[in-house]
Scaffold this motif. Structure first.
Motif, PDB file in Angstrom:
ATOM      1  N   LEU A  38       0.820  -1.218   0.000  1.00  8.39           N
ATOM      2  CA  LEU A  38       0.000   0.000   0.000  1.00  8.39           C
ATOM      3  C   LEU A  38       0.849   1.261   0.000  1.00  8.39           C
ATOM      4  N   ASP A  39       2.185   1.097  -0.037  1.00  6.72           N
ATOM      5  CA  ASP A  39       3.107   2.243   0.003  1.00  6.72           C
ATOM      6  C   ASP A  39       2.890   3.090   1.251  1.00  6.72           C
ATOM      7  N   ILE A  40       2.822   2.426   2.399  1.00  6.90           N
ATOM      8  CA  ILE A  40       2.633   3.112   3.677  1.00  6.90           C
ATOM      9  C   ILE A  40       3.741   2.663   4.622  1.00  6.90           C
ATOM     10  N   PRO A  41       4.491   3.603   5.220  1.00 11.73           N
ATOM     11  CA  PRO A  41       4.293   5.054   5.139  1.00 11.73           C
ATOM     12  C   PRO A  41       5.057   5.717   4.001  1.00 11.73           C
ATOM     13  N   TYR A  42       5.878   4.942   3.274  1.00 13.92           N
ATOM     14  CA  TYR A  42       6.688   5.512   2.196  1.00 13.92           C
ATOM     15  C   TYR A  42       6.270   4.937   0.846  1.00 13.92           C
ATOM     16  N   VAL A 327     -12.425  19.187  -1.464  1.00 19.25           N
ATOM     17  CA  VAL A 327     -12.161  18.585  -2.770  1.00 19.25           C
ATOM     18  C   VAL A 327     -12.145  17.059  -2.666  1.00 19.25           C
ATOM     19  N   LYS A 328     -11.654  16.541  -1.555  1.00 19.37           N
ATOM     20  CA  LYS A 328     -11.636  15.085  -1.350  1.00 19.37           C
ATOM     21  C   LYS A 328     -13.050  14.519  -1.373  1.00 19.37           C
ATOM     22  N   ARG A 329     -13.964  15.197  -0.722  1.00 16.93           N
ATOM     23  CA  ARG A 329     -15.346  14.702  -0.681  1.00 16.93           C
ATOM     24  C   ARG A 329     -16.007  14.769  -2.051  1.00 16.93           C
ATOM     25  N   LEU A 330     -15.639  15.761  -2.860  1.00 13.40           N
ATOM     26  CA  LEU A 330     -16.282  15.940  -4.155  1.00 13.40           C
ATOM     27  C   LEU A 330     -15.685  15.053  -5.243  1.00 13.40           C
ATOM     28  N   THR A 331     -14.381  14.792  -5.170  1.00 18.34           N
ATOM     29  CA  THR A 331     -13.708  14.049  -6.242  1.00 18.34           C
ATOM     30  C   THR A 331     -13.167  12.697  -5.806  1.00 18.34           C
ATOM     31  N   ARG A 332     -13.056  12.469  -4.510  1.00 15.31           N
ATOM     32  CA  ARG A 332     -12.461  11.292  -3.891  1.00 15.31           C
ATOM     33  C   ARG A 332     -10.944  11.272  -3.996  1.00 15.31           C
ATOM     34  N   ALA A 333     -10.306  12.323  -4.452  1.00 14.48           N
ATOM     35  CA  ALA A 333      -8.841  12.379  -4.470  1.00 14.48           C
ATOM     36  C   ALA A 333      -8.321  12.339  -3.038  1.00 14.48           C
ATOM     37  N   GLY A 334      -7.530  11.333  -2.723  1.00 17.29           N
ATOM     38  CA  GLY A 334      -6.992  11.198  -1.380  1.00 17.29           C
ATOM     39  C   GLY A 334      -7.769  10.262  -0.488  1.00 17.29           C
ATOM     40  N   MET A 335      -8.810   9.609  -1.009  1.00 23.41           N
ATOM     41  CA  MET A 335      -9.647   8.729  -0.185  1.00 23.41           C
ATOM     42  C   MET A 335      -9.365   7.245  -0.427  1.00 23.41           C
ATOM     43  N   GLY A 336      -8.276   6.936  -1.105  1.00 21.63           N
ATOM     44  CA  GLY A 336      -7.948   5.546  -1.398  1.00 21.63           C
ATOM     45  C   GLY A 336      -7.181   4.880  -0.275  1.00 21.63           C
ATOM     46  N   PRO A 337      -6.726   3.663  -0.487  1.00 24.99           N
ATOM     47  CA  PRO A 337      -6.049   2.901   0.566  1.00 24.99           C
ATOM     48  C   PRO A 337      -4.729   3.500   1.029  1.00 24.99           C
ATOM     49  N   CYS A 338      -4.061   4.302   0.205  1.00 26.81           N
ATOM     50  CA  CYS A 338      -2.817   4.931   0.673  1.00 26.81           C
ATOM     51  C   CYS A 338      -3.105   6.121   1.572  1.00 26.81           C
ATOM     52  N   GLN A 339      -4.385   6.494   1.719  1.00 28.96           N
ATOM     53  CA  GLN A 339      -4.825   7.567   2.619  1.00 28.96           C
ATOM     54  C   GLN A 339      -4.195   8.922   2.270  1.00 28.96           C
ATOM     55  N   GLY A 340      -3.994   9.145   0.977  1.00 28.07           N
ATOM     56  CA  GLY A 340      -3.508  10.442   0.519  1.00 28.07           C
ATOM     57  C   GLY A 340      -2.010  10.623   0.579  1.00 28.07           C
ATOM     58  N   ARG A 341      -1.264   9.622   0.995  1.00 27.81           N
ATOM     59  CA  ARG A 341       0.185   9.801   1.132  1.00 27.81           C
ATOM     60  C   ARG A 341       0.884   9.988  -0.207  1.00 27.81           C
ATOM     61  N   ARG A 342       0.283   9.488  -1.290  1.00 24.45           N
ATOM     62  CA  ARG A 342       0.928   9.611  -2.595  1.00 24.45           C
ATOM     63  C   ARG A 342       0.432  10.810  -3.389  1.00 24.45           C
ATOM     64  N   CYS A 343      -0.697  11.429  -2.989  1.00 22.55           N
ATOM     65  CA  CYS A 343      -1.254  12.505  -3.817  1.00 22.55           C
ATOM     66  C   CYS A 343      -1.470  13.809  -3.067  1.00 22.55           C
ATOM     67  N   ARG A 344      -1.279  13.816  -1.759  1.00 24.61           N
ATOM     68  CA  ARG A 344      -1.633  14.983  -0.951  1.00 24.61           C
ATOM     69  C   ARG A 344      -0.923  16.259  -1.423  1.00 24.61           C
ATOM     70  N   ARG A 367      -3.218   4.166  10.258  1.00 23.16           N
ATOM     71  CA  ARG A 367      -2.681   3.062   9.469  1.00 23.16           C
ATOM     72  C   ARG A 367      -3.807   2.074   9.195  1.00 23.16           C
ATOM     73  N   PRO A 368      -3.862   1.486   8.011  1.00 20.26           N
ATOM     74  CA  PRO A 368      -4.867   0.443   7.770  1.00 20.26           C
ATOM     75  C   PRO A 368      -4.617  -0.730   8.709  1.00 20.26           C
ATOM     76  N   LEU A 369      -5.646  -1.150   9.426  1.00 20.15           N
ATOM     77  CA  LEU A 369      -5.508  -2.249  10.380  1.00 20.15           C
ATOM     78  C   LEU A 369      -6.511  -3.352  10.051  1.00 20.15           C
ATOM     79  N   PRO A 370      -6.101  -4.612  10.131  1.00 19.99           N
ATOM     80  CA  PRO A 370      -7.060  -5.713   9.955  1.00 19.99           C
ATOM     81  C   PRO A 370      -8.124  -5.652  11.052  1.00 19.99           C
ATOM     82  N   LEU A 371      -9.338  -6.038  10.717  1.00 12.33           N
ATOM     83  CA  LEU A 371     -10.397  -6.054  11.718  1.00 12.33           C
ATOM     84  C   LEU A 371     -10.053  -6.995  12.872  1.00 12.33           C
ATOM     85  N   SER A 372      -9.297  -8.053  12.578  1.00 10.55           N
ATOM     86  CA  SER A 372      -8.916  -8.982  13.637  1.00 10.55           C
ATOM     87  C   SER A 372      -8.028  -8.313  14.675  1.00 10.55           C
ATOM     88  N   VAL A 373      -7.245  -7.319  14.231  1.00  4.12           N
ATOM     89  CA  VAL A 373      -6.391  -6.585  15.168  1.00  4.12           C
ATOM     90  C   VAL A 373      -7.221  -5.615  15.997  1.00  4.12           C
TER      91      VAL A 373
END
Length: 422
Positions: A38-42, A327-344, A367-373
């Motif tokens: 997911l390219d997190i955090p880099y 803009v995020k709410r209107l276009t979804r830019a930054g709402m993906g799994p990388c949480q905006g780290r690649r496009c912010r 950070r994305p966390l599994p539901l089991s965690v």
């Protein structure tokens, strides 16, 4: 509490421990392998081998790369590697019951909360990503991602690299690559129209040099243009964050029991604006790869493609003062799994033509966390006993397994009746 076991974090933890404080130092490395993808955090760019799957071996690598960790342990610091800070909670209007601030931590198996009297944040900085054609291909990395995979994990798989950037950051990448015996085939020190070649992964880099088109064969392109302070945790904890171009962009200020050390408190500025301007010149530049949002989509404020709808006629100019959350709410830019780290930074550059747009907000989990965690968090017994009601109000609604009384009446979104009131 100290978050981040780089040089600044280790030094802060040792100072606290030798001063008599019970000290816990946490660092998210070695990462859960899923975060690499997911390219997190880099920005890792899929240039790592299967060694990252071996958590014990990676932990040994990290301790070897950071020998001061052993000295910290000898000073009495409790060290927790592979532990990410996913949230933070302080007293406020909605959390007056907190006796002290809490930090949410998680490893690969469980999540838990830790109270603290003092917190030092040393989370460092992350890479600025340039949306040039081909930047989403495996083999395109950031400088911090390159350093982590090469130095911390010893898992870098590339052999021939090209480096983008002309400052100290690029100098460090160049030197580290040469020391590791890698073949540095090109280094672009100034912005230029460029394209990363390849269909399934990077096979080369092409750029325009005046009237001539230059091309090199490589398997890795390292974006070493600039970094920005990693302010997600300070923002979540309510720290004041302001724009300071001389310190790398948005930087947090220390407040109360929370301090910032290292790159999270500011970085050396570089030529970020010029590189981003070159990358964003064309409307087809893919800014947010997770949600497939281009520079043209952002300028037109175009809704997500699956809605098949048009944006406002005047685009960005139609909405007045803008910010990334809007803009995020209107276009979804930054709402993906990388949480905006690649496009912010690219989105922010587009919004800041007539001034500096506000910072986009951060929310837990960082950070994305599994539901089991997350499910491993201990639940208060009172909450568990009254989970069918809000805040323990047993008559808020009826449990689904109980039949509604005959005299119950549905009014304004709730059941009303003598049996329910009881």
């Amino acid at each position: 509490m100290v978050v981040g076991a780089g040089e600044a974090g280790i030094e802060a933890a040792r100072a606290a421990a030798t001063g008599g404080a019970k000290t816990l130092l946490v660092d998210e490395h070695p990462l859960d392998p899923g975060l690499f993808g997911l390219d997190i955090p880099y920005l890792f760019g899929a240039r790592f081998d299967a060694a990252i799957l071996n958590a014990s071996r990676m932990e040994e690598r990290i301790v070897t790369a950071r020998p001061a960790l052993m000295a910290a342990m000898e000073d009495g610091v409790e060290v927790a590697l592979g532990t990410a800070a996913w949230g933070g909670f302080v007293r406020g209007q909605a959390s007056r019951a907190l006796a002290k601030p809490l930090l949410g931590l998680a490893d690969r198996d469980a999540a838990w909360l830790v109270g603290f009297d003092r917190l030092t944040i040393a989370t460092g900085a992350r890479d600025v990503v340039l949306p040039f054609p081909g930047w989403t291909l495996p083999g395109v990395m950031g400088a911090r991602g390159f350093d982590a995979v090469l130095r911390l994990y010893g898992a870098f798989t590339g052999r021939r690299i090209a480096v983008l950037g002309g400052g100290a950051l690029a100098d460090g990448v160049f030197a580290a690559a040469r020391e590791a015996g890698l073949d540095v085939v090109a280094r672009l020190t100034a912005p230029a129209p460029l394209r990363i070649e390849g269909r399934e992964e990077v096979t080369g880099l092409a750029w325009q040099d005046g009237e001539q088109r230059q091309t090199v064969t490589c398997d890795t392109v390292v974006m070493a243009v600039d970094t920005v302070p990693m302010v997600d945790l300070p923002d979540l904890l309510g720290a004041s964050i302001g724009w300071d171009a001389a310190r790398g962009g948005f930087v947090p200020a220390a407040s109360g029991v929370i301090a910032m050390v290292g790159d999270v408190a500011g970085t050396v500025p570089a030529m970020r604006a010029a590189w981003l301007d070159a990358a964003l010149a064309e409307d087809h530049a893919l800014v947010c790869a997770c949600e497939d949002v281009t520079a043209g989509d952002l300028r037109a404020l175009r809704p997500p493609r699956y809605l098949d709808a048009a944006g406002p006629q005047a685009g960005l100019a139609a909405l007045g003062p803008l910010n990334q959350d809007q803009v995020k709410r209107l276009t979804r830019a930054g709402m993906g799994p990388c949480q905006g780290r690649r496009c912010r930074e690219a989105v922010h550059a587009l919004l800041s033509r007539d001034g500096v747009a506000p910072l986009a907000s951060h929310r837990a989990p960082l950070r994305p966390l599994p539901l089991s965690v997350l499910a491993a968090l201990e639940e208060d017994p009172t909450l568990r006993a009254n989970w069918t009601g809000w805040f323990g109000i047993a008559a808020q609604w009826l449990p689904h397994w109980e039949p509604a009384p005959e005299d119950a009446e549905y009014i304004g979104g709730r059941l009303s009746g003598e049996d329910v009131v009881k």
